[in-house]
Design a protein around this motif. Structure first.
Motif, PDB file in Angstrom:
ATOM      1  N   MET A 197       0.865  -1.074   0.063  1.00  0.00           N
ATOM      2  CA  MET A 197      -0.097   0.163  -0.003  1.00  0.00           C
ATOM      3  C   MET A 197       0.846   1.274   0.086  1.00  0.00           C
ATOM      4  SD  MET A 197      -2.998  -0.837   2.708  1.00  0.00           S
ATOM      5  CE  MET A 197      -3.709   0.825   2.396  1.00  0.00           C
ATOM      6  N   ASN A 198       1.968   1.157   0.552  1.00  0.00           N
ATOM      7  CA  ASN A 198       2.557   2.233   0.849  1.00  0.00           C
ATOM      8  C   ASN A 198       4.218   1.938   0.321  1.00  0.00           C
ATOM      9  OD1 ASN A 198       3.510   4.849   1.643  1.00  0.00           O
ATOM     10  ND2 ASN A 198       3.845   4.326   3.821  1.00  0.00           N
ATOM     11  N   PRO A 199       4.502   2.010  -0.860  1.00  0.00           N
ATOM     12  CA  PRO A 199       6.081   1.514  -1.055  1.00  0.00           C
ATOM     13  C   PRO A 199       6.838   2.740  -0.834  1.00  0.00           C
ATOM     14  CG  PRO A 199       4.509   1.878  -3.246  1.00  0.00           C
ATOM     15  CD  PRO A 199       3.835   1.799  -2.082  1.00  0.00           C
ATOM     16  N   SER A 200       6.613   4.016  -0.751  1.00  0.00           N
ATOM     17  CA  SER A 200       7.458   4.915  -0.563  1.00  0.00           C
ATOM     18  C   SER A 200       7.926   4.928   0.774  1.00  0.00           C
ATOM     19  CB  SER A 200       6.783   6.126  -1.026  1.00  0.00           C
ATOM     20  OG  SER A 200       5.713   6.660  -0.164  1.00  0.00           O
ATOM     21  N   GLY A 201       7.374   4.531   1.902  1.00  0.00           N
ATOM     22  CA  GLY A 201       7.711   4.330   3.207  1.00  0.00           C
ATOM     23  C   GLY A 201       7.219   5.586   3.858  1.00  0.00           C
ATOM     24  N   GLU A 202       6.752   6.294   3.406  1.00  0.00           N
ATOM     25  CA  GLU A 202       6.180   7.559   3.827  1.00  0.00           C
ATOM     26  C   GLU A 202       5.218   7.172   5.148  1.00  0.00           C
ATOM     27  OE1 GLU A 202       4.296  10.067   1.271  1.00  0.00           O
ATOM     28  OE2 GLU A 202       6.253  10.472   0.129  1.00  0.00           O
ATOM     29  N   TYR A 203       5.213   8.227   6.153  1.00  0.00           N
ATOM     30  CA  TYR A 203       4.092   8.081   7.446  1.00  0.00           C
ATOM     31  C   TYR A 203       2.658   8.074   6.774  1.00  0.00           C
ATOM     32  CZ  TYR A 203       1.673   8.975  11.673  1.00  0.00           C
ATOM     33  OH  TYR A 203       0.734   8.863  12.683  1.00  0.00           O
ATOM     34  N   SER A 204       1.940   6.989   7.044  1.00  0.00           N
ATOM     35  CA  SER A 204       0.676   6.741   6.408  1.00  0.00           C
ATOM     36  C   SER A 204      -0.418   6.255   7.360  1.00  0.00           C
ATOM     37  CB  SER A 204       0.567   6.132   4.950  1.00  0.00           C
ATOM     38  OG  SER A 204      -0.743   5.743   4.511  1.00  0.00           O
ATOM     39  N   TRP A 285      -1.239  -0.639  15.725  1.00  0.00           N
ATOM     40  CA  TRP A 285      -0.282  -0.239  14.803  1.00  0.00           C
ATOM     41  C   TRP A 285      -0.418   1.187  14.643  1.00  0.00           C
ATOM     42  CZ3 TRP A 285       4.028  -2.606  13.916  1.00  0.00           C
ATOM     43  CH2 TRP A 285       4.055  -3.921  13.773  1.00  0.00           C
ATOM     44  N   LEU A 286      -1.571   1.819  14.412  1.00  0.00           N
ATOM     45  CA  LEU A 286      -1.653   3.125  14.129  1.00  0.00           C
ATOM     46  C   LEU A 286      -0.975   4.173  15.400  1.00  0.00           C
ATOM     47  CD1 LEU A 286      -2.867   5.616  12.745  1.00  0.00           C
ATOM     48  CD2 LEU A 286      -4.846   5.426  14.157  1.00  0.00           C
ATOM     49  N   SER A 287      -1.230   3.655  16.556  1.00  0.00           N
ATOM     50  CA  SER A 287      -0.750   4.112  17.720  1.00  0.00           C
ATOM     51  C   SER A 287       0.834   3.856  17.840  1.00  0.00           C
ATOM     52  CB  SER A 287      -1.202   3.689  18.958  1.00  0.00           C
ATOM     53  OG  SER A 287      -2.740   3.868  19.010  1.00  0.00           O
ATOM     54  N   TYR A 288       1.051   2.885  17.646  1.00  0.00           N
ATOM     55  CA  TYR A 288       2.791   2.593  17.690  1.00  0.00           C
ATOM     56  C   TYR A 288       3.563   3.253  16.605  1.00  0.00           C
ATOM     57  CZ  TYR A 288       7.039  -0.140  17.068  1.00  0.00           C
ATOM     58  OH  TYR A 288       8.541  -0.320  16.820  1.00  0.00           O
ATOM     59  N   GLU A 289       2.882   3.403  15.233  1.00  0.00           N
ATOM     60  CA  GLU A 289       3.558   4.224  14.264  1.00  0.00           C
ATOM     61  C   GLU A 289       3.648   5.603  14.734  1.00  0.00           C
ATOM     62  OE1 GLU A 289       5.355   2.965  12.114  1.00  0.00           O
ATOM     63  OE2 GLU A 289       4.804   0.957  11.652  1.00  0.00           O
ATOM     64  N   PHE A 290       2.522   6.068  15.133  1.00  0.00           N
ATOM     65  CA  PHE A 290       2.345   7.628  15.521  1.00  0.00           C
ATOM     66  C   PHE A 290       3.243   7.898  16.741  1.00  0.00           C
ATOM     67  CE2 PHE A 290       0.582  10.669  18.677  1.00  0.00           C
ATOM     68  CZ  PHE A 290       0.651  11.803  17.695  1.00  0.00           C
ATOM     69  N   PHE A 291       3.267   7.180  17.508  1.00  0.00           N
ATOM     70  CA  PHE A 291       4.123   7.399  18.760  1.00  0.00           C
ATOM     71  C   PHE A 291       5.576   7.071  18.410  1.00  0.00           C
ATOM     72  CE2 PHE A 291       0.156   5.910  21.668  1.00  0.00           C
ATOM     73  CZ  PHE A 291       0.082   7.438  22.025  1.00  0.00           C
ATOM     74  N   LYS A 292       5.870   6.111  17.678  1.00  0.00           N
ATOM     75  CA  LYS A 292       7.145   6.233  17.398  1.00  0.00           C
ATOM     76  C   LYS A 292       7.950   7.573  16.776  1.00  0.00           C
ATOM     77  CE  LYS A 292       8.530   3.017  14.260  1.00  0.00           C
ATOM     78  NZ  LYS A 292       8.935   1.574  13.846  1.00  0.00           N
ATOM     79  N   ALA A 293       6.802   7.815  15.663  1.00  0.00           N
ATOM     80  CA  ALA A 293       7.242   9.253  14.938  1.00  0.00           C
ATOM     81  C   ALA A 293       7.410  10.303  15.668  1.00  0.00           C
ATOM     82  CB  ALA A 293       6.268   9.256  13.579  1.00  0.00           C
ATOM     83  N   ALA A 294       6.278  10.433  16.604  1.00  0.00           N
ATOM     84  CA  ALA A 294       6.288  11.639  17.468  1.00  0.00           C
ATOM     85  C   ALA A 294       7.506  11.793  18.497  1.00  0.00           C
ATOM     86  CB  ALA A 294       4.743  11.641  18.255  1.00  0.00           C
ATOM     87  N   ILE A 295       7.593  10.604  19.150  1.00  0.00           N
ATOM     88  CA  ILE A 295       8.815  10.579  20.007  1.00  0.00           C
ATOM     89  C   ILE A 295      10.164  10.856  19.400  1.00  0.00           C
ATOM     90  CG2 ILE A 295      10.200   8.982  21.752  1.00  0.00           C
ATOM     91  CD1 ILE A 295       7.304   7.671  22.144  1.00  0.00           C
ATOM     92  N   ARG A 296      10.413  10.288  18.275  1.00  0.00           N
ATOM     93  CA  ARG A 296      11.719  10.620  17.592  1.00  0.00           C
ATOM     94  C   ARG A 296      11.901  11.937  17.018  1.00  0.00           C
ATOM     95  NH1 ARG A 296      12.023   5.943  12.970  1.00  0.00           N
ATOM     96  NH2 ARG A 296       9.878   6.779  12.302  1.00  0.00           N
ATOM     97  N   GLU A 297      10.685  12.739  16.533  1.00  0.00           N
ATOM     98  CA  GLU A 297      10.631  14.074  16.092  1.00  0.00           C
ATOM     99  C   GLU A 297      10.746  14.833  17.440  1.00  0.00           C
ATOM    100  OE1 GLU A 297       7.227  15.017  14.052  1.00  0.00           O
ATOM    101  OE2 GLU A 297       7.589  13.560  12.661  1.00  0.00           O
TER     102      GLU A 297
END
Length: 297
Positions: A197-204, A285-297
Protein backbone atom coordinates in the motif's frame (compact mmCIF):
# COMPACT_ATOMS: atom_id res chain seq x y z
CA UNK A 1 11.85 28.22 12.82
CA UNK A 2 13.39 24.75 13.00
CA UNK A 3 12.77 22.46 10.06
CA UNK A 4 10.43 19.58 10.87
CA UNK A 5 12.12 16.16 10.68
CA UNK A 6 11.27 14.10 7.62
CA UNK A 7 9.70 10.76 8.53
CA UNK A 8 11.43 9.03 5.62
CA UNK A 9 14.86 10.30 6.64
CA UNK A 10 14.66 8.70 10.08
CA UNK A 11 16.23 5.31 10.68
CA UNK A 12 13.80 2.37 10.50
CA UNK A 13 15.13 1.33 13.90
CA UNK A 14 14.43 4.31 16.11
CA UNK A 15 16.27 2.98 19.13
CA UNK A 16 15.23 0.60 21.91
CA UNK A 17 13.86 3.29 24.24
CA UNK A 18 11.65 4.89 21.58
CA UNK A 19 10.31 1.52 20.38
CA UNK A 20 9.56 0.33 23.91
CA UNK A 21 7.79 3.53 24.94
CA UNK A 22 5.77 3.61 21.71
CA UNK A 23 4.90 -0.07 22.18
CA UNK A 24 3.76 0.45 25.77
CA UNK A 25 1.48 3.34 24.84
CA UNK A 26 0.10 1.42 21.85
CA UNK A 27 -0.56 -1.70 23.95
CA UNK A 28 -2.48 0.15 26.66
CA UNK A 29 -4.54 2.01 24.05
CA UNK A 30 -5.35 -1.18 22.14
CA UNK A 31 -6.45 -3.30 25.10
CA UNK A 32 -8.41 -0.62 26.93
CA UNK A 33 -10.54 0.33 23.92
CA UNK A 34 -11.48 -3.22 22.90
CA UNK A 35 -11.81 -4.72 26.38
CA UNK A 36 -15.63 -5.22 26.43
CA UNK A 37 -15.49 -7.36 23.27
CA UNK A 38 -12.64 -9.35 24.80
CA UNK A 39 -14.81 -9.97 27.88
CA UNK A 40 -17.57 -11.37 25.65
CA UNK A 41 -15.04 -13.62 23.91
CA UNK A 42 -13.91 -15.05 27.25
CA UNK A 43 -17.52 -15.71 28.33
CA UNK A 44 -18.27 -17.50 25.05
CA UNK A 45 -15.18 -19.71 25.29
CA UNK A 46 -15.77 -20.93 28.86
CA UNK A 47 -17.43 -24.34 29.21
CA UNK A 48 -20.13 -23.28 31.68
CA UNK A 49 -22.24 -25.61 33.82
CA UNK A 50 -25.01 -23.03 34.27
CA UNK A 51 -27.36 -22.18 31.35
CA UNK A 52 -27.22 -18.56 32.49
CA UNK A 53 -23.54 -18.47 31.51
CA UNK A 54 -23.99 -19.89 28.00
CA UNK A 55 -24.03 -17.29 25.21
CA UNK A 56 -25.01 -17.87 21.59
CA UNK A 57 -23.38 -14.82 20.02
CA UNK A 58 -21.93 -11.37 20.50
CA UNK A 59 -25.31 -9.60 20.52
CA UNK A 60 -26.84 -12.17 22.87
CA UNK A 61 -23.90 -11.90 25.27
CA UNK A 62 -23.84 -8.10 25.23
CA UNK A 63 -27.59 -7.80 25.88
CA UNK A 64 -27.69 -10.36 28.67
CA UNK A 65 -24.55 -9.19 30.47
CA UNK A 66 -25.50 -5.50 30.33
CA UNK A 67 -29.12 -6.16 31.42
CA UNK A 68 -28.39 -8.61 34.26
CA UNK A 69 -24.98 -7.47 35.52
CA UNK A 70 -24.68 -3.93 34.22
CA UNK A 71 -22.30 -2.41 31.68
CA UNK A 72 -19.52 -2.27 34.25
CA UNK A 73 -19.26 -6.06 34.14
CA UNK A 74 -17.88 -5.81 30.61
CA UNK A 75 -14.94 -3.79 31.97
CA UNK A 76 -14.18 -6.07 34.91
CA UNK A 77 -10.47 -6.95 34.82
CA UNK A 78 -9.38 -4.06 32.62
CA UNK A 79 -7.01 -2.81 35.32
CA UNK A 80 -5.06 -6.08 35.07
CA UNK A 81 -4.62 -5.54 31.34
CA UNK A 82 -3.48 -1.95 31.80
CA UNK A 83 -0.95 -3.00 34.44
CA UNK A 84 0.45 -5.76 32.28
CA UNK A 85 0.02 -4.38 28.76
CA UNK A 86 2.39 -1.45 29.24
CA UNK A 87 5.55 -3.39 30.16
CA UNK A 88 4.60 -6.42 28.02
CA UNK A 89 4.09 -4.36 24.87
CA UNK A 90 7.21 -2.33 25.61
CA UNK A 91 9.22 -5.56 25.65
CA UNK A 92 7.29 -6.86 22.64
CA UNK A 93 7.99 -3.95 20.30
CA UNK A 94 11.48 -3.37 21.67
CA UNK A 95 12.43 -7.00 21.02
CA UNK A 96 10.71 -6.95 17.61
CA UNK A 97 12.62 -3.93 16.34
CA UNK A 98 15.92 -5.13 17.82
CA UNK A 99 15.65 -8.62 16.30
CA UNK A 100 14.41 -7.26 12.98
CA UNK A 101 17.47 -4.99 12.77
CA UNK A 102 19.80 -7.81 13.86
CA UNK A 103 18.37 -10.24 11.29
CA UNK A 104 18.63 -7.71 8.46
CA UNK A 105 14.91 -7.02 8.16
CA UNK A 106 15.52 -3.29 7.66
CA UNK A 107 17.89 -3.80 4.72
CA UNK A 108 16.16 -3.16 1.39
CA UNK A 109 18.65 -5.43 -0.39
CA UNK A 110 17.73 -8.41 1.80
CA UNK A 111 15.51 -10.73 -0.24
CA UNK A 112 14.53 -12.70 2.86
CA UNK A 113 13.05 -9.83 4.80
CA UNK A 114 9.94 -11.89 5.59
CA UNK A 115 12.13 -14.45 7.41
CA UNK A 116 13.69 -11.71 9.51
CA UNK A 117 10.26 -10.25 10.22
CA UNK A 118 8.82 -13.63 11.28
CA UNK A 119 11.83 -14.35 13.49
CA UNK A 120 11.53 -10.92 15.08
CA UNK A 121 7.81 -11.37 15.68
CA UNK A 122 8.25 -14.79 17.26
CA UNK A 123 11.08 -13.58 19.51
CA UNK A 124 9.00 -10.59 20.59
CA UNK A 125 6.06 -12.69 21.69
CA UNK A 126 8.13 -15.20 23.67
CA UNK A 127 9.54 -12.37 25.75
CA UNK A 128 6.32 -10.36 26.16
CA UNK A 129 4.09 -13.34 26.98
CA UNK A 130 6.36 -14.28 29.87
CA UNK A 131 5.43 -10.92 31.41
CA UNK A 132 1.79 -10.82 30.33
CA UNK A 133 0.62 -14.36 31.13
CA UNK A 134 -0.07 -13.83 34.86
CA UNK A 135 -1.99 -10.62 34.12
CA UNK A 136 -4.01 -12.46 31.47
CA UNK A 137 -4.92 -15.20 33.95
CA UNK A 138 -6.13 -12.58 36.45
CA UNK A 139 -8.06 -10.76 33.73
CA UNK A 140 -9.95 -13.86 32.64
CA UNK A 141 -10.71 -14.92 36.22
CA UNK A 142 -12.35 -11.51 36.67
CA UNK A 143 -14.19 -11.69 33.33
CA UNK A 144 -16.05 -14.98 33.86
CA UNK A 145 -19.73 -15.15 34.78
CA UNK A 146 -20.36 -14.46 38.49
CA UNK A 147 -16.69 -13.86 39.21
CA UNK A 148 -15.94 -13.42 42.89
CA UNK A 149 -13.13 -10.99 42.16
CA UNK A 150 -13.37 -7.21 41.87
CA UNK A 151 -9.73 -6.36 42.59
CA UNK A 152 -6.65 -7.39 40.63
CA UNK A 153 -4.56 -7.77 43.76
CA UNK A 154 -7.22 -9.77 45.61
CA UNK A 155 -7.54 -12.09 42.64
CA UNK A 156 -3.76 -12.54 42.40
CA UNK A 157 -3.50 -13.28 46.12
CA UNK A 158 -6.38 -15.79 46.21
CA UNK A 159 -5.23 -17.64 43.08
CA UNK A 160 -1.69 -17.85 44.47
CA UNK A 161 -2.87 -19.08 47.87
CA UNK A 162 -5.31 -21.69 46.56
CA UNK A 163 -3.61 -22.89 43.37
CA UNK A 164 0.01 -21.85 43.69
CA UNK A 165 2.35 -19.95 41.39
CA UNK A 166 1.92 -22.54 38.64
CA UNK A 167 -1.67 -21.33 38.08
CA UNK A 168 -0.28 -18.15 36.50
CA UNK A 169 1.81 -20.13 34.00
CA UNK A 170 -0.12 -23.36 33.35
CA UNK A 171 -1.29 -21.81 30.08
CA UNK A 172 2.10 -20.37 29.09
CA UNK A 173 3.11 -23.25 26.75
CA UNK A 174 -0.31 -23.03 25.06
CA UNK A 175 -0.03 -19.24 24.94
CA UNK A 176 3.34 -19.53 23.20
CA UNK A 177 2.05 -22.13 20.76
CA UNK A 178 -0.71 -19.65 19.92
CA UNK A 179 1.19 -16.39 20.15
CA UNK A 180 4.31 -17.36 18.20
CA UNK A 181 2.40 -18.22 15.00
CA UNK A 182 -0.05 -15.37 15.70
CA UNK A 183 2.73 -12.83 15.94
CA UNK A 184 4.72 -14.28 13.04
CA UNK A 185 1.61 -14.18 10.82
CA UNK A 186 0.58 -10.75 12.08
CA UNK A 187 3.94 -9.06 11.53
CA UNK A 188 4.55 -10.77 8.18
CA UNK A 189 1.11 -9.84 6.81
CA UNK A 190 1.43 -6.32 8.24
CA UNK A 191 4.81 -5.66 6.65
CA UNK A 192 3.73 -7.08 3.27
CA UNK A 193 0.47 -5.09 3.14
CA UNK A 194 2.27 -1.96 4.31
CA UNK A 195 4.83 -2.29 1.51
CA UNK A 196 2.10 -2.99 -1.02
CA UNK A 197 0.00 0.00 0.00
CA UNK A 198 2.85 2.38 0.77
CA UNK A 199 6.00 1.42 -1.19
CA UNK A 200 7.55 4.84 -0.58
CA UNK A 201 7.65 4.23 3.17
CA UNK A 202 6.09 7.58 4.04
CA UNK A 203 4.18 7.99 7.29
CA UNK A 204 0.65 6.91 6.36
CA UNK A 205 -1.99 6.46 9.10
CA UNK A 206 -4.45 4.85 6.66
CA UNK A 207 -1.83 2.28 5.63
CA UNK A 208 -0.99 1.43 9.24
CA UNK A 209 -4.69 1.03 10.12
CA UNK A 210 -5.59 -1.15 7.12
CA UNK A 211 -2.45 -3.30 7.33
CA UNK A 212 -2.79 -3.62 11.10
CA UNK A 213 -6.47 -4.53 10.97
CA UNK A 214 -6.14 -7.15 8.22
CA UNK A 215 -3.06 -8.74 9.77
CA UNK A 216 -4.79 -8.94 13.15
CA UNK A 217 -7.93 -10.51 11.71
CA UNK A 218 -5.99 -13.17 9.78
CA UNK A 219 -3.79 -14.06 12.75
CA UNK A 220 -6.75 -14.17 15.16
CA UNK A 221 -8.74 -16.52 12.95
CA UNK A 222 -5.84 -18.93 12.45
CA UNK A 223 -5.04 -19.23 16.17
CA UNK A 224 -8.56 -19.35 17.69
CA UNK A 225 -8.44 -23.12 18.52
CA UNK A 226 -5.39 -22.53 20.70
CA UNK A 227 -7.07 -19.53 22.32
CA UNK A 228 -10.03 -21.71 23.35
CA UNK A 229 -7.62 -24.13 25.03
CA UNK A 230 -5.80 -21.25 26.72
CA UNK A 231 -9.02 -19.86 28.15
CA UNK A 232 -10.00 -23.28 29.51
CA UNK A 233 -6.62 -23.57 31.26
CA UNK A 234 -6.65 -20.03 32.64
CA UNK A 235 -10.18 -20.25 34.05
CA UNK A 236 -10.02 -23.83 35.35
CA UNK A 237 -9.87 -22.69 38.96
CA UNK A 238 -13.15 -20.79 38.58
CA UNK A 239 -15.01 -23.73 37.02
CA UNK A 240 -17.59 -25.81 38.89
CA UNK A 241 -16.77 -28.79 36.66
CA UNK A 242 -14.46 -31.29 38.45
CA UNK A 243 -12.89 -32.49 35.18
CA UNK A 244 -12.03 -28.98 34.05
CA UNK A 245 -10.62 -28.07 37.46
CA UNK A 246 -8.14 -30.97 37.11
CA UNK A 247 -7.00 -30.17 33.57
CA UNK A 248 -3.22 -30.18 33.54
CA UNK A 249 -2.14 -28.85 30.18
CA UNK A 250 -2.83 -28.23 26.53
CA UNK A 251 -3.39 -31.90 25.59
CA UNK A 252 -6.00 -32.29 28.35
CA UNK A 253 -7.68 -29.05 27.23
CA UNK A 254 -7.88 -30.21 23.61
CA UNK A 255 -9.33 -33.56 24.72
CA UNK A 256 -12.09 -31.92 26.76
CA UNK A 257 -12.96 -29.48 23.97
CA UNK A 258 -13.17 -32.32 21.43
CA UNK A 259 -15.21 -34.61 23.70
CA UNK A 260 -17.74 -31.96 24.64
CA UNK A 261 -18.13 -29.89 21.51
CA UNK A 262 -16.34 -31.61 18.64
CA UNK A 263 -14.69 -29.52 15.94
CA UNK A 264 -17.00 -26.56 16.52
CA UNK A 265 -15.64 -26.30 20.06
CA UNK A 266 -12.34 -25.08 18.67
CA UNK A 267 -14.06 -22.10 17.06
CA UNK A 268 -15.68 -20.85 20.27
CA UNK A 269 -15.41 -17.09 20.43
CA UNK A 270 -14.13 -16.81 16.84
CA UNK A 271 -16.36 -13.86 15.91
CA UNK A 272 -15.60 -11.66 18.96
CA UNK A 273 -11.92 -12.64 18.75
CA UNK A 274 -11.62 -11.49 15.14
CA UNK A 275 -13.83 -8.49 15.91
CA UNK A 276 -11.49 -7.63 18.79
CA UNK A 277 -8.22 -8.04 16.93
CA UNK A 278 -9.08 -6.29 13.68
CA UNK A 279 -9.82 -2.85 15.17
CA UNK A 280 -7.47 -3.31 18.13
CA UNK A 281 -4.59 -4.28 15.87
CA UNK A 282 -5.41 -1.38 13.58
CA UNK A 283 -5.41 0.93 16.60
CA UNK A 284 -2.29 -0.65 18.03
CA UNK A 285 -0.24 -0.23 14.84
CA UNK A 286 -1.63 3.24 14.24
CA UNK A 287 -0.73 4.23 17.81
CA UNK A 288 2.67 2.54 17.62
CA UNK A 289 3.71 4.20 14.36
CA UNK A 290 2.32 7.55 15.54
CA UNK A 291 4.04 7.46 18.93
CA UNK A 292 7.27 6.21 17.37
CA UNK A 293 7.29 9.06 14.85
CA UNK A 294 6.20 11.64 17.45
CA UNK A 295 8.79 10.59 20.04
CA UNK A 296 11.58 10.59 17.47
CA UNK A 297 10.62 14.06 16.31
Amino acid sequence: MAEEPDYESLSPNAGLGVNMLAGALAGITEHAVMFPVDSIKTRMQVFATSPAAVYTGIGNAFTRISSTEGMRALWRGVSSVILGAGPAHAVHFGMYEAMKELAGGNEESNRNQWIATSLAGASATIASDALMNPFDVIKQRMQVHQSEFRSVFTCARVVHQTEGLSAFYVSYPTTLMMSVPFTAVQFTVYEQIKKLMNPSGEYSPVTHMVAGGLSGGVAAGVTTPLDVAKTLLQTRGSSQDPEIRKVGGMVDAFRIIWQRDGMKGFSRGLSPRVLTFMPSNALCWLSYEFFKAAIRE
